[in-house]
Design a protein around this motif. Structure first.
Motif, PDB file in Angstrom:
ATOM      1  N   ALA A 197       0.809  -1.217   0.000  1.00 42.68           N
ATOM      2  CA  ALA A 197       0.000   0.000   0.000  1.00 42.68           C
ATOM      3  C   ALA A 197       0.840   1.264   0.000  1.00 42.68           C
ATOM      4  CB  ALA A 197      -0.938   0.017   1.193  1.00 42.68           C
ATOM      5  N   ALA A 198       2.161   1.125   0.033  1.00 46.68           N
ATOM      6  CA  ALA A 198       3.081   2.264  -0.128  1.00 46.68           C
ATOM      7  C   ALA A 198       2.774   3.435   0.797  1.00 46.68           C
ATOM      8  CB  ALA A 198       3.083   2.734  -1.575  1.00 46.68           C
ATOM      9  N   GLY A 199       2.586   3.137   2.086  1.00 48.83           N
ATOM     10  CA  GLY A 199       2.341   4.198   3.049  1.00 48.83           C
ATOM     11  C   GLY A 199       0.889   4.572   3.229  1.00 48.83           C
ATOM     12  N   TYR A 200      -0.005   3.902   2.510  1.00 47.48           N
ATOM     13  CA  TYR A 200      -1.428   4.198   2.610  1.00 47.48           C
ATOM     14  C   TYR A 200      -2.189   3.056   3.277  1.00 47.48           C
ATOM     15  CZ  TYR A 200      -0.326   7.933  -0.697  1.00 47.48           C
ATOM     16  OH  TYR A 200       0.213   9.042  -1.297  1.00 47.48           O
ATOM     17  N   GLU A 201      -1.506   2.366   4.183  1.00 45.63           N
ATOM     18  CA  GLU A 201      -2.113   1.218   4.844  1.00 45.63           C
ATOM     19  C   GLU A 201      -3.410   1.573   5.573  1.00 45.63           C
ATOM     20  OE1 GLU A 201       2.217   0.477   4.297  1.00 45.63           O
ATOM     21  OE2 GLU A 201       1.023   2.115   5.167  1.00 45.63           O
ATOM     22  N   GLU A 202      -3.464   2.749   6.174  1.00 44.82           N
ATOM     23  CA  GLU A 202      -4.640   3.137   6.936  1.00 44.82           C
ATOM     24  C   GLU A 202      -5.869   3.295   6.042  1.00 44.82           C
ATOM     25  OE1 GLU A 202      -7.188   3.785   9.918  1.00 44.82           O
ATOM     26  OE2 GLU A 202      -5.134   3.004  10.028  1.00 44.82           O
ATOM     27  N   LEU A 203      -5.671   3.672   4.783  1.00 45.53           N
ATOM     28  CA  LEU A 203      -6.794   3.768   3.863  1.00 45.53           C
ATOM     29  C   LEU A 203      -7.375   2.397   3.563  1.00 45.53           C
ATOM     30  CD1 LEU A 203      -5.507   6.456   1.324  1.00 45.53           C
ATOM     31  CD2 LEU A 203      -7.095   6.776   3.242  1.00 45.53           C
ATOM     32  N   VAL A 204      -6.503   1.394   3.417  1.00 42.96           N
ATOM     33  CA  VAL A 204      -6.967   0.022   3.206  1.00 42.96           C
ATOM     34  C   VAL A 204      -7.724  -0.449   4.437  1.00 42.96           C
ATOM     35  CG1 VAL A 204      -6.245  -2.368   2.800  1.00 42.96           C
ATOM     36  CG2 VAL A 204      -5.094  -0.492   1.606  1.00 42.96           C
ATOM     37  N   ARG A 205      -7.175  -0.155   5.603  1.00 46.45           N
ATOM     38  CA  ARG A 205      -7.835  -0.526   6.860  1.00 46.45           C
ATOM     39  C   ARG A 205      -9.201   0.157   6.977  1.00 46.45           C
ATOM     40  NH1 ARG A 205     -10.364  -1.174  11.002  1.00 46.45           N
ATOM     41  NH2 ARG A 205      -9.558  -1.808  13.043  1.00 46.45           N
ATOM     42  N   HIS A 206      -9.253   1.427   6.609  1.00 44.89           N
ATOM     43  CA  HIS A 206     -10.502   2.171   6.730  1.00 44.89           C
ATOM     44  C   HIS A 206     -11.560   1.647   5.769  1.00 44.89           C
ATOM     45  CE1 HIS A 206     -13.050   5.582   7.765  1.00 44.89           C
ATOM     46  NE2 HIS A 206     -13.251   5.781   6.477  1.00 44.89           N
ATOM     47  N   HIS A 207     -11.137   1.250   4.573  1.00 41.09           N
ATOM     48  CA  HIS A 207     -12.108   0.685   3.629  1.00 41.09           C
ATOM     49  C   HIS A 207     -12.667  -0.637   4.146  1.00 41.09           C
ATOM     50  CE1 HIS A 207     -14.064  -0.899   0.109  1.00 41.09           C
ATOM     51  NE2 HIS A 207     -13.280  -1.961   0.154  1.00 41.09           N
ATOM     52  N   ASN A 208     -11.801  -1.484   4.655  1.00 42.86           N
ATOM     53  CA  ASN A 208     -12.226  -2.802   5.113  1.00 42.86           C
ATOM     54  C   ASN A 208     -13.027  -2.759   6.406  1.00 42.86           C
ATOM     55  OD1 ASN A 208     -11.240  -4.775   3.168  1.00 42.86           O
ATOM     56  ND2 ASN A 208      -9.197  -4.094   3.727  1.00 42.86           N
ATOM     57  N   ALA A 209     -12.738  -1.804   7.268  1.00 43.94           N
ATOM     58  CA  ALA A 209     -13.440  -1.684   8.547  1.00 43.94           C
ATOM     59  C   ALA A 209     -13.428  -0.215   8.948  1.00 43.94           C
ATOM     60  CB  ALA A 209     -12.783  -2.538   9.623  1.00 43.94           C
ATOM     61  N   PRO A 210     -14.381   0.574   8.443  1.00 41.93           N
ATOM     62  CA  PRO A 210     -14.372   2.022   8.659  1.00 41.93           C
ATOM     63  C   PRO A 210     -14.323   2.399  10.138  1.00 41.93           C
ATOM     64  CG  PRO A 210     -16.033   1.419   7.046  1.00 41.93           C
ATOM     65  CD  PRO A 210     -15.529   0.147   7.643  1.00 41.93           C
ATOM     66  N   ARG A 211     -13.432   3.314  10.456  1.00 41.51           N
ATOM     67  CA  ARG A 211     -13.341   3.855  11.811  1.00 41.51           C
ATOM     68  C   ARG A 211     -14.071   5.186  11.828  1.00 41.51           C
ATOM     69  NH1 ARG A 211      -6.965   2.584  13.302  1.00 41.51           N
ATOM     70  NH2 ARG A 211      -7.231   0.332  13.659  1.00 41.51           N
ATOM     71  N   VAL A 212     -15.254   5.176  12.403  1.00 38.12           N
ATOM     72  CA  VAL A 212     -16.096   6.365  12.387  1.00 38.12           C
ATOM     73  C   VAL A 212     -16.812   6.470  13.729  1.00 38.12           C
ATOM     74  CG1 VAL A 212     -17.966   5.037  11.310  1.00 38.12           C
ATOM     75  CG2 VAL A 212     -17.967   7.526  11.128  1.00 38.12           C
ATOM     76  N   ASP A 213     -17.000   7.697  14.170  1.00 35.54           N
ATOM     77  CA  ASP A 213     -17.662   7.949  15.446  1.00 35.54           C
ATOM     78  C   ASP A 213     -19.166   7.951  15.243  1.00 35.54           C
ATOM     79  OD1 ASP A 213     -18.509   8.727  17.931  1.00 35.54           O
ATOM     80  OD2 ASP A 213     -17.547  10.694  17.896  1.00 35.54           O
ATOM     81  N   LEU A 214     -19.795   6.812  15.485  1.00 40.38           N
ATOM     82  CA  LEU A 214     -21.238   6.689  15.296  1.00 40.38           C
ATOM     83  C   LEU A 214     -22.022   7.357  16.413  1.00 40.38           C
ATOM     84  CD1 LEU A 214     -21.476   2.973  14.107  1.00 40.38           C
ATOM     85  CD2 LEU A 214     -21.301   5.043  12.712  1.00 40.38           C
ATOM     86  N   GLN A 215     -21.392   7.613  17.543  1.00 38.27           N
ATOM     87  CA  GLN A 215     -22.105   8.207  18.665  1.00 38.27           C
ATOM     88  C   GLN A 215     -22.608   9.618  18.350  1.00 38.27           C
ATOM     89  OE1 GLN A 215     -20.257   7.651  22.530  1.00 38.27           O
ATOM     90  NE2 GLN A 215     -19.067   5.932  21.751  1.00 38.27           N
ATOM     91  N   ARG A 216     -22.062  10.215  17.302  1.00 41.98           N
ATOM     92  CA  ARG A 216     -22.573  11.524  16.885  1.00 41.98           C
ATOM     93  C   ARG A 216     -24.030  11.425  16.436  1.00 41.98           C
ATOM     94  NH1 ARG A 216     -17.246  13.868  13.577  1.00 41.98           N
ATOM     95  NH2 ARG A 216     -15.773  13.447  15.273  1.00 41.98           N
ATOM     96  N   GLY A 217     -24.432  10.234  15.982  1.00 43.64           N
ATOM     97  CA  GLY A 217     -25.811  10.059  15.549  1.00 43.64           C
ATOM     98  C   GLY A 217     -26.803  10.211  16.678  1.00 43.64           C
ATOM     99  N   TRP A 218     -26.606   9.477  17.781  1.00 39.40           N
ATOM    100  CA  TRP A 218     -27.545   9.581  18.905  1.00 39.40           C
ATOM    101  C   TRP A 218     -27.110  10.629  19.926  1.00 39.40           C
ATOM    102  CZ3 TRP A 218     -24.489   5.117  18.300  1.00 39.40           C
ATOM    103  CH2 TRP A 218     -23.555   4.858  19.298  1.00 39.40           C
ATOM    104  N   GLY A 219     -26.012  11.331  19.614  1.00 38.58           N
ATOM    105  CA  GLY A 219     -25.552  12.417  20.467  1.00 38.58           C
ATOM    106  C   GLY A 219     -25.944  13.763  19.866  1.00 38.58           C
ATOM    107  N   SER A 220     -24.946  14.491  19.388  1.00 37.19           N
ATOM    108  CA  SER A 220     -25.207  15.830  18.852  1.00 37.19           C
ATOM    109  C   SER A 220     -26.090  15.793  17.608  1.00 37.19           C
ATOM    110  CB  SER A 220     -23.884  16.529  18.532  1.00 37.19           C
ATOM    111  OG  SER A 220     -23.120  15.764  17.600  1.00 37.19           O
ATOM    112  N   GLY A 221     -26.098  14.651  16.899  1.00 34.48           N
ATOM    113  CA  GLY A 221     -26.920  14.538  15.698  1.00 34.48           C
ATOM    114  C   GLY A 221     -28.409  14.606  15.959  1.00 34.48           C
ATOM    115  N   ARG A 222     -28.817  14.458  17.196  1.00 34.87           N
ATOM    116  CA  ARG A 222     -30.246  14.530  17.492  1.00 34.87           C
ATOM    117  C   ARG A 222     -30.800  15.938  17.257  1.00 34.87           C
ATOM    118  NH1 ARG A 222     -33.306  11.084  18.375  1.00 34.87           N
ATOM    119  NH2 ARG A 222     -34.811  12.617  19.130  1.00 34.87           N
ATOM    120  N   ALA A 223     -29.906  16.919  17.125  1.00 37.22           N
ATOM    121  CA  ALA A 223     -30.356  18.278  16.812  1.00 37.22           C
ATOM    122  C   ALA A 223     -30.590  18.478  15.316  1.00 37.22           C
ATOM    123  CB  ALA A 223     -29.320  19.294  17.302  1.00 37.22           C
TER     124      ALA A 223
END
Length: 335
Positions: free
Chosen positions: A197-223
């Motif tokens: 991946a020539a230094g872009y390993e984290e992009l491969v990791r993110h595609h295979n298992a996205p690292r995202v803060d879902l708590q924004r949905g039931w947190g601040s996203g309620r507004a």
């Protein structure tokens, strides 16, 4: 992710016994795995439910992912649907089918990834099924709760004058990771080590298992006035909000420029346009929402505005956007 004769399952009962230690429980679970069905005590409120499936060859390639990531990916895409309604995830049901010679290690790692990602968002696996199929197929049903006095956040509440915002720092990362996967140069080892991946390993990791803060949905996203999770691309999913709310969305190129610049070098190497990743890349699962300007949360960043309904549902600085996002029945599989 293929068979290992020394690690072959010894029947369904033995395989279930091996997976059981990866599962935990919670006060909401009265009866968990082991009976014909689970029994939950959600307390006051309503149940929010969603389901989704990932299939080998269409949603992931065995040589470019890691079994634990397959479980994480399935968990994220289902938990994100619950979060996008402004609800809090509580439980998952999973159905995992695979060829008869699939290693027990694969079953175990998929289950572990699913359970660990669910636990990070407060949910537990309460049951499911094991089966045989030509390719690895994982179907997950997610259950969440919403208080009686809390309305679900729908796609249909966007209003002209709202700010369009995204609950992630950068867009296009999953699409860039997919491009690396499809370049046929990337390989993922048995413990999730990425090569080629020539230094872009984290992009491969993110595609295979996205690292995202879902708590924004039931947190601040309620507004939010309207919200969904970004699964099929900014333009395609934005058009869903626009259609449901009878409005149009105008994206701000200046707000998206940092996302494009972060991927520009890789895009040059792969001879593609990074704007395509940012505008049309799916599987980010971040919260895409509209807010009143005075109610924009700090953990959402503005990327556009809601306008009166126009000829095009989504534009970029007022101009039509070429291309489209992912469609299960029109887009090519990853394989």
């Amino acid at each position: 992710m293929t068979s290992q004769p020394t690690d072959a399952p010894q029947g369904e009962a033995a395989l279930l016994a091996r997976l059981q230690p990866h599962l935990c429980t919670s006060p909401l679970v009265e009866i968990g795995p082991g009976d014909d069905a689970a029994v939950l005590r959600p307390g006051i409120g309503r149940i929010v439910a969603s389901t989704d499936t990932i299939v080998e060859g269409y949603d992931f390639l065995p040589k470019t992912t890691y079994p634990r990531w397959v479980g994480e990916k399935a968990a994220v895409q289902n938990l994100a649907d619950i979060a996008a309604m402004g609800a809090r995830p509580v439980a998952l049901l999973s159905s995992l089918s695979a060829p008869a010679d699939t290693s027990a290690h694969v079953f175990e790692q998929v289950t572990a990834g699913l359970a660990e990602r669910a636990a990070s968002d407060g949910a537990v696996i309460v049951g499911g099924d094991l089966g045989r199929a030509d390719v690895i197929t994982l179907t997950v049903t997610a259950l969440g709760t919403l208080a009686d006095d809390a309305e679900p956040v729908l796609r249909s509440g966007a209003r002209p004058g709202d700010v369009l915002a995204i609950g992630t720092e950068r867009l296009g990362r999953s699409a860039a990771g997919l491009a690396l996967v499809l370049s046929r140069q990337v390989r993922v080892g048995p413990e999730g080590t990425v090569t080629g991946a020539a230094g872009y390993e984290e992009l491969v990791r993110h595609h295979n298992a996205p690292r995202v803060d879902l708590q924004r949905g039931w947190g601040s996203g309620r507004a939010a006035h309207a919200m969904l999770d970004l699964s099929d691309g900014l333009v395609r999913d934005g058009a869903r909000i626009a259609a449901a709310s009878a409005v149009s969305l105008d994206l701000d190129p200046a707000a998206l420029q940092p996302d494009v610049e972060a991927l520009a070098e890789l895009a040059t190497c792969l001879e593609t346009d990074p704007w395509q990743w940012v505008l049309h890349g799916g599987e980010e699962h971040a919260m895409l929402a509209t807010f009143a300007p005075s109610a924009l949360p700090q953990d959402f960043r503005p990327i556009g505005r809601v306008t009166e309904r126009a000829a095009h549902p989504v534009t970029l600085s007022g101009e039509p956007i070429r291309g489209r996002g992912f469609d299960h029945f029109q887009s090519s599989p990853v394989g």
